[in-house]
Design an enzyme around this catalytic site. Sequence first.
Site, PDB file in Angstrom:
ATOM      1  N   SER A 150       0.830  -1.191   0.000  1.00 34.92           N
ATOM      2  CA  SER A 150       0.000   0.000   0.000  1.00 34.92           C
ATOM      3  C   SER A 150       0.873   1.254   0.000  1.00 34.92           C
ATOM      4  O   SER A 150       1.655   1.456  -0.925  1.00 34.92           O
ATOM      5  CB  SER A 150      -0.956  -0.054   1.201  1.00 34.92           C
ATOM      6  OG  SER A 150      -1.980   0.896   1.078  1.00 34.92           O
ATOM      7  N   ASP A 245      -9.485  -4.660  -5.154  1.00 37.25           N
ATOM      8  CA  ASP A 245      -8.768  -3.509  -4.604  1.00 37.25           C
ATOM      9  C   ASP A 245      -8.950  -2.292  -5.508  1.00 37.25           C
ATOM     10  O   ASP A 245      -8.682  -2.367  -6.710  1.00 37.25           O
ATOM     11  CB  ASP A 245      -7.283  -3.852  -4.496  1.00 37.25           C
ATOM     12  CG  ASP A 245      -6.476  -2.829  -3.720  1.00 37.25           C
ATOM     13  OD1 ASP A 245      -6.945  -1.689  -3.548  1.00 37.25           O
ATOM     14  OD2 ASP A 245      -5.366  -3.182  -3.294  1.00 37.25           O
ATOM     15  N   HIS A 275      -7.869  -5.237  -0.641  1.00 38.18           N
ATOM     16  CA  HIS A 275      -6.710  -4.496  -0.156  1.00 38.18           C
ATOM     17  C   HIS A 275      -6.436  -4.878   1.301  1.00 38.18           C
ATOM     18  O   HIS A 275      -7.352  -5.001   2.102  1.00 38.18           O
ATOM     19  CB  HIS A 275      -6.991  -2.994  -0.254  1.00 38.18           C
ATOM     20  CG  HIS A 275      -5.810  -2.138   0.043  1.00 38.18           C
ATOM     21  ND1 HIS A 275      -4.838  -1.860  -0.900  1.00 38.18           N
ATOM     22  CD2 HIS A 275      -5.422  -1.492   1.171  1.00 38.18           C
ATOM     23  CE1 HIS A 275      -3.919  -1.083  -0.369  1.00 38.18           C
ATOM     24  NE2 HIS A 275      -4.250  -0.845   0.893  1.00 38.18           N
TER      25      HIS A 275
END
Length: 304
Positions: A150, A245, A275
């Site tokens: 991320s 995601d 995610h």
Amino acid sequence: MSEPAANPQTRQVLDDLAAEPAFAEPDLARQRVVYDQIFSEWTQPVERPAPQRRVDCSRDGIELSLLLIEPPEARRTVVYLHGGGWALGSAECYAPLGQQLAQMLDAQVVLVDYPLAPEHTFPAAYLASCAAVGWAAENCVGELIIAGDSAGGQLAATTCLDAGVAGKLAGQLSIYPVIDLRQDADYPSRRQLGQGGWFLTEAGILGASAGYAGDADPGDPRLTPLTADSLAVTPPSVVYLPELDPLKDEGAHYAERLKADGVPVEVVWAEGTIHGCASFSKRIPSAQDALQKACNRLLGLVGG
């Protein structure tokens, strides 16, 4: 466009995340506590954890706080940059994931506690990431791999482009990275999956990006690597992308850019999940399987 389908384990995780009030509150200190708890407790533990130790040091004038995972027979080193929108997360809460990577990649793992936003905006985390690679190059074993998820994936991707880092890295593991910090970034997956219901939202992406960038131009390649003239100095890379995601399109575009610039790259898809899933592997076994596949692919690229 048809509604994406989550696997049953992911659906239960989504229900539990939606029921956590801290993520809907403005209390950042409380969010940090809850994030650390979830991202440590929902990661599948390894049967025989390697020894861990804390190292506080300085490199190139940058103060570093590192958590080292040190299997005795490690052949390489992974410098890991954690996720959390540049504002949440810690080395400790990512230690269970670090232990997994230590086993999967036969590696020492250096988990970096970089300075968090909004207290510390760009370039603080970026400079700490670059300094951590320099420290690891001098103090750890074998070839260096950089990895991150991320926001940490963004830090890894931009660190790869730093002139002082280029040439030190043998590989990159990019786990659902935020790649485009521009406020006008437009990706179909953000529109389709980022309106709520899939944990990460487009509003959350934009807010976290602005919070980290601060007064800097988000189009700076040290913030949005896609704006660099070339990504050719990036080492061989594997990009791990969950099917559900909002960031998956920019992650796929990043892989395409790497390939176009001559970088060996492979994409591994985590189907039916979301995610953050690499840190939810205790509850979503398919995410663990995809991470193992990504690590195997990376070892193939770096001559494992």
